[in-house]
Design a protein around this motif. Structure first.
Motif, mmCIF file in Angstrom:
data_model
loop_
_atom_site.group_PDB
_atom_site.id
_atom_site.type_symbol
_atom_site.label_atom_id
_atom_site.label_comp_id
_atom_site.label_asym_id
_atom_site.label_seq_id
_atom_site.Cartn_x
_atom_site.Cartn_y
_atom_site.Cartn_z
ATOM 1 N N SER A 159 9.810 -9.785 -8.477
ATOM 2 C CA SER A 159 8.579 -9.225 -9.032
ATOM 3 C C SER A 159 7.363 -9.731 -8.266
ATOM 4 O O SER A 159 6.411 -8.984 -8.035
ATOM 5 N N SER A 160 7.399 -11.011 -7.844
ATOM 6 C CA SER A 160 6.285 -11.515 -7.038
ATOM 7 C C SER A 160 6.170 -10.727 -5.749
ATOM 8 O O SER A 160 5.062 -10.390 -5.307
ATOM 9 N N ALA A 161 7.325 -10.431 -5.129
ATOM 10 C CA ALA A 161 7.299 -9.699 -3.861
ATOM 11 C C ALA A 161 6.738 -8.294 -4.067
ATOM 12 O O ALA A 161 5.962 -7.807 -3.239
ATOM 13 N N VAL A 162 7.096 -7.660 -5.180
ATOM 14 C CA VAL A 162 6.570 -6.314 -5.455
ATOM 15 C C VAL A 162 5.060 -6.372 -5.654
ATOM 16 O O VAL A 162 4.308 -5.538 -5.131
ATOM 17 N N THR A 163 4.596 -7.396 -6.423
ATOM 18 C CA THR A 163 3.157 -7.560 -6.605
ATOM 19 C C THR A 163 2.469 -7.714 -5.257
ATOM 20 O O THR A 163 1.427 -7.107 -4.993
ATOM 21 N N LEU A 164 3.071 -8.539 -4.391
ATOM 22 C CA LEU A 164 2.465 -8.794 -3.085
ATOM 23 C C LEU A 164 2.382 -7.515 -2.263
ATOM 24 O O LEU A 164 1.379 -7.258 -1.584
ATOM 25 N N TYR A 165 3.422 -6.714 -2.328
ATOM 26 C CA TYR A 165 3.435 -5.451 -1.599
ATOM 27 C C TYR A 165 2.292 -4.549 -2.088
ATOM 28 O O TYR A 165 1.619 -3.897 -1.300
ATOM 29 N N GLY A 166 2.087 -4.570 -3.401
ATOM 30 C CA GLY A 166 0.955 -3.819 -3.955
ATOM 31 C C GLY A 166 -0.377 -4.377 -3.480
ATOM 32 O O GLY A 166 -1.291 -3.624 -3.144
ATOM 33 N N PHE A 167 -0.488 -5.716 -3.444
ATOM 34 C CA PHE A 167 -1.712 -6.353 -2.951
ATOM 35 C C PHE A 167 -2.000 -5.892 -1.520
ATOM 36 O O PHE A 167 -3.161 -5.696 -1.146
ATOM 37 N N ALA A 168 -0.929 -5.760 -0.705
ATOM 38 C CA ALA A 168 -1.126 -5.371 0.684
ATOM 39 C C ALA A 168 -1.794 -4.000 0.760
ATOM 40 O O ALA A 168 -2.732 -3.800 1.537
ATOM 41 N N PHE A 169 -1.346 -3.066 -0.076
ATOM 42 C CA PHE A 169 -1.969 -1.737 -0.065
ATOM 43 C C PHE A 169 -3.394 -1.796 -0.591
ATOM 44 O O PHE A 169 -4.285 -1.111 -0.085
ATOM 45 N N LEU A 170 -3.596 -2.643 -1.617
ATOM 46 C CA LEU A 170 -4.945 -2.772 -2.169
ATOM 47 C C LEU A 170 -5.888 -3.325 -1.103
ATOM 48 O O LEU A 170 -7.035 -2.873 -0.951
ATOM 49 N N TYR A 171 -5.382 -4.293 -0.334
ATOM 50 C CA TYR A 171 -6.163 -4.848 0.772
ATOM 51 C C TYR A 171 -6.467 -3.762 1.799
ATOM 52 O O TYR A 171 -7.583 -3.678 2.318
ATOM 53 N N GLY A 172 -5.493 -2.924 2.063
ATOM 54 C CA GLY A 172 -5.695 -1.860 3.039
ATOM 55 C C GLY A 172 -6.759 -0.870 2.619
ATOM 56 O O GLY A 172 -7.634 -0.514 3.409
ATOM 57 N N ILE A 173 -6.729 -0.428 1.340
ATOM 58 C CA ILE A 173 -7.723 0.568 0.927
ATOM 59 C C ILE A 173 -9.053 -0.073 0.570
ATOM 60 O O ILE A 173 -10.100 0.531 0.717
ATOM 61 N N GLY A 174 -9.004 -1.334 0.111
ATOM 62 C CA GLY A 174 -10.235 -1.983 -0.311
ATOM 63 C C GLY A 174 -10.963 -2.646 0.833
ATOM 64 O O GLY A 174 -12.142 -2.977 0.719
ATOM 65 N N GLY A 175 -10.245 -2.897 1.930
ATOM 66 C CA GLY A 175 -10.888 -3.463 3.101
ATOM 67 C C GLY A 175 -11.197 -4.938 2.989
ATOM 68 O O GLY A 175 -11.880 -5.490 3.831
ATOM 69 N N SER A 176 -10.700 -5.607 1.948
ATOM 70 C CA SER A 176 -10.964 -7.031 1.799
ATOM 71 C C SER A 176 -9.967 -7.587 0.798
ATOM 72 O O SER A 176 -9.359 -6.833 0.036
ATOM 73 N N THR A 177 -9.802 -8.908 0.782
ATOM 74 C CA THR A 177 -9.006 -9.485 -0.296
ATOM 75 C C THR A 177 -9.897 -9.888 -1.459
ATOM 76 O O THR A 177 -9.408 -10.323 -2.493
ATOM 77 N N VAL B 44 11.743 -8.207 1.622
ATOM 78 C CA VAL B 44 10.653 -7.590 0.857
ATOM 79 C C VAL B 44 9.342 -8.300 1.138
ATOM 80 O O VAL B 44 8.303 -7.680 1.399
ATOM 81 N N LEU B 45 9.387 -9.651 1.111
ATOM 82 C CA LEU B 45 8.153 -10.410 1.344
ATOM 83 C C LEU B 45 7.596 -10.130 2.730
ATOM 84 O O LEU B 45 6.395 -9.971 2.924
ATOM 85 N N ASN B 46 8.482 -10.038 3.726
ATOM 86 C CA ASN B 46 7.979 -9.828 5.075
ATOM 87 C C ASN B 46 7.515 -8.400 5.299
ATOM 88 O O ASN B 46 6.629 -8.171 6.127
ATOM 89 N N GLY B 47 8.073 -7.454 4.563
ATOM 90 C CA GLY B 47 7.530 -6.100 4.603
ATOM 91 C C GLY B 47 6.072 -6.101 4.160
ATOM 92 O O GLY B 47 5.203 -5.496 4.797
ATOM 93 N N ALA B 48 5.786 -6.849 3.073
ATOM 94 C CA ALA B 48 4.408 -6.946 2.596
ATOM 95 C C ALA B 48 3.540 -7.657 3.621
ATOM 96 O O ALA B 48 2.408 -7.242 3.894
ATOM 97 N N ASN B 49 4.078 -8.726 4.215
ATOM 98 C CA ASN B 49 3.325 -9.471 5.229
ATOM 99 C C ASN B 49 2.916 -8.581 6.386
ATOM 100 O O ASN B 49 1.791 -8.645 6.874
ATOM 101 N N LEU B 50 3.855 -7.761 6.824
ATOM 102 C CA LEU B 50 3.590 -6.880 7.955
ATOM 103 C C LEU B 50 2.437 -5.935 7.631
ATOM 104 O O LEU B 50 1.564 -5.685 8.459
ATOM 105 N N ASN B 51 2.423 -5.434 6.394
ATOM 106 C CA ASN B 51 1.323 -4.568 5.976
ATOM 107 C C ASN B 51 -0.010 -5.292 6.033
ATOM 108 O O ASN B 51 -0.994 -4.751 6.530
ATOM 109 N N PHE B 52 -0.019 -6.527 5.509
ATOM 110 C CA PHE B 52 -1.263 -7.293 5.512
ATOM 111 C C PHE B 52 -1.785 -7.446 6.933
ATOM 112 O O PHE B 52 -2.967 -7.248 7.213
ATOM 113 N N ILE B 53 -0.889 -7.809 7.854
ATOM 114 C CA ILE B 53 -1.337 -8.084 9.217
ATOM 115 C C ILE B 53 -1.759 -6.791 9.906
ATOM 116 O O ILE B 53 -2.767 -6.762 10.617
#
Lengths: 525, 114
Positions: A159-177, B44-53
């Motif tokens: 679940s943490s990994a899924v949250t993080l994946y969502g954060f990554a998209f939010l960072y992408g569209i929001g342009g900031s953390t 999964v974690l590294n997939g997210a990491n790749l997106n961030f970077i």
């Protein structure tokens, strides 16, 4: 300005220091009872610092607003009660790391309470999760305990990994953390070409956090894990991750992601209705007390999501803050739920002994006569969880249902009718839930047993449950101050993502912020 | 819009990240070995990491037209450290599980149900 946020972080620093001290020195000191006292002292100091340095933080990663201080009080209080309830276990059967990990989890929650940045939020959430794996590992006994640990660990990490994946998209569209900047970017709608990513971010973050609060369909671990571990561990897992999840939902989904509310309220509505119905229905058939309470905690997550649904729907209308605020009702309910849950698990800890905790509902027979005060406390918690007036749980449910019923649509069509349906489902659920809560009370008072409960869980657990019962009664009789505090918290959560934006924009203009965050988006697709 | 005819940009990285994410989820869902499940989590974690970077990189974002600062790289570093902490605990839990069950097959964890 930096001095301010250093001082603001003194509670966190204190807890980090004390927890490290306990874990390091615990190896050398054989007298275990001392560590509960050290942990309690650390929490008291943290509480003093929370009181003293309230809301003086500068912008940056921290939001030192009323929302932060409401949650910090709740967290420090819960931490203190949990340390008290765990006192016996931590001096008889546990190593010093047990209470140290508990402090680390509380520290993580304090960070989540004031996090205004995705990085800090994620680190805080992980700092709640990782110690809770260790707590489960140390606290569980035998094969069921290990199984519970393994199950919880793998699902929680996922679940943490899924949250993080969502954060990554939010960072992408929001342009900031930074949530303030994300809000400033998204307030005009998601940039074109990013609509899909916005919806994905919302769904992924919601799913990850739904696991933390044990909402359906991510609830299935809770009954197994609570049953397989000790009552005090069950209390920790039922309260700390739930606070973390709800706070992160308020900070990120509730206020920082405007423009996603259309998807948001549909999703939250379905999950809320599903969660409370599933939790309450399945709880009816349980005989193991911790399993029953696990389903009850699932149901309460569903009630709390009503607040989020209302908040999402309200984002679409013109005036965002009405008198019946969904987020405020959710925060109030969270506090009331935390008190009653810690109380009932502390009472269960007290009723068991070192070898075997109280397992089934039948074992609670005759408690009304053999342990009158504990039985009375449990009855108070049950009535509060069921939502019987004049206890605290009643005001919590009233606030949530009222916020859904009183919802005034601006130009948002459809939401009002569905929210009414949701409130009705909630009311029906409250009636069903009364069935199993009252069953416990009836077993305690109207059935006799020739084998009374051991009642060797220690004075700490007894005191913790007694304090919780008093607090539940007090909030029930005088709900005003806490309702106001939760209302201010919700308002502050809204305004601090907006007001900071003005200040930060001024900072950027004055050149005091080293990086510029105002480039034009170009089309990636 | 055809990704194959475009110069490598953020979208390509997002696709790789999504593939890693899905592989990780499938791995977690199908592997019966606890260590296999752990590998899925790392994917999964590294997939997210790749997106961030990818989102944070100014090289990928067409000559710095859209710089997002260093936030993306920073959070990726944090995630790497947290993943290491989680792996340490995962190994401890798996070892302990093995001591109890004499297997690391997670399908044997079926004592608690109902």
């Amino acid at each position: 300005m930096t001095t301010d946020s250093v001082l603001y972080l003194l509670p966190e620093a204190t807890l980090a220091g004390v927890a490290t001290l306990i874990v390091v020195l615990g190896v050398f000191v054989a007298w275990r009872a001392v560590w509960s006292w050290v942990a309690a002292a650390g929490l008291v100091f943290a509480a003093v610092f929370v009181l003293r340095f309230d809301g003086v933080a500068d912008g940056g990663l921290l939001a030192g607003d009323a929302m932060a201080s409401f949650v910090r009080w709740l967290v420090v209080g819960s931490g203190l009660l949990l340390v008290m309830a765990a006192a016996r276990a931590s001096c008889r059967t546990q190593t010093a790391e047990y209470v140290g990990s508990l402090l680390f989890a509380v520290l993580g929650l304090l960070l989540v309470a004031s996090a205004q940045d995705l990085t800090l939020m994620f680190v805080g959430l992980e700092l709640v999760s990782i110690p809770s794996y260790i707590l489960l590992y140390l606290g569980g006994r035998g094969v069921p305990g290990k199984e519970a640990t393994a199950k919880y660990f793998f699902l929680s990490v996922f679940s943490s990994a899924v949250t993080l994946y969502g954060f990554a998209f939010l960072y992408g569209i929001g342009g900031s953390t930074h949530l303030v900047e994300i809000h400033a970017r998204l307030i005009d709608g998601v940039p074109s070409g990013f609509q899909l990513l916005g919806a994905l971010a919302l769904v992924l973050i919601f799913s990850g956090l739904a696991f933390k609060i044990a909402a359906a369909p991510f609830h299935f671990y809770a009954p197994d894990v609570y049953q397989g571990t000790s009552p005090i561990n069950a209390a920790i897992l039922a309260v700390l991750p739930k606070i973390a999840g709800i706070v992160a939902m308020v900070r990120i989904l509730g206020v920082a992601m405007p423009g996603q509310s259309e998807t948001g309220w549909h999703l939250a509505l379905v999950v809320a209705a599903l969660t409370m119905t599933l939790g309450n229905t399945l709880a009816l058939w349980q005989n193991n007390v911790r399993r029953l309470l696990a389903y009850s905690s699932i149901a309460h997550a569903g009630y709390m999501l009503i607040g989020l649904t209302v908040a999402f729907a309200a984002q679409q209308t013109v005036d965002t803050v009405s008198q019946f605020d969904g987020l405020a009702a959710m925060l109030f309910y969270l506090a009331v739920y935390a008190l009653a849950t810690i109380g009932v698990f502390a009472a269960l800890t007290y009723l068991g002994d070192d070898q075997r905790p109280l397992e089934t509902v039948d074992e609670m027979a005759g408690l009304g006569r053999s342990r009158p005060i504990t039985a009375l406390a449990i009855a108070v918690f049950m009535f509060s969880l069921a939502g019987v007036p004049p206890l605290a749980g009643f005001w919590g449910k009233l606030g949530l249902f009222a916020s859904a019923i009183a919802f005034q649509p601006g130009q948002a069509g459809g939401a009002q009718g569905w929210l009414l349906v949701l409130a009705i489902i909630g009311l029906l659920n409250a009636v069903v839930a009364a069935g199993y809560y009252l069953r416990i009370v009836a077993v305690m008072y109207f059935r006799s047993s020739d084998r009374p409960a051991a009642g060797e869980g220690g004075a700490g657990a007894w005191t913790a449950s007694f304090i919780c019962a008093l607090l539940v009664l007090a909030v029930g009789l005088l709900p005003g101050p806490m309702v106001n505090a939760s209302r201010q918290a919700a308002t502050a959560a809204r305004t601090s993502v907006q007001q900071d934006a003005v200040e930060r924009a001024a900072d950027v203009a004055a050149g005091s912020v080293p990086f510029s965050q105002t480039p034009a988006m170009n089309e990636p697709f | 819009m055809n990704l194959l005819t475009q110069p490598v940009g953020v979208s390509h990285y997002l696709v790789v990240g999504a593939v890693l994410f899905v592989c990780g989820v499938v791995c977690m869902a199908t592997k019966r070995n606890a260590l296999g499940v752990l590998m899925g989590i790392e994917l999964v974690l590294n997939g997210a990491n790749l997106n961030f970077i990818a989102f944070g990189s100014h090289v990928l974002n067409r000559a710095g037209a859209r710089t997002l600062g260093l936030d993306g790289q920073l959070i990726a570093l944090f995630v790497i450290v947290l993943a290491a902490a989680e792996a340490a605990i995962a190994l401890a839990i798996t070892l302990n599980y093995y001591n109890n069950q004499a297997t690391v097959d997670v399908d044997h964890a079926d004592e608690l149900r109902g």
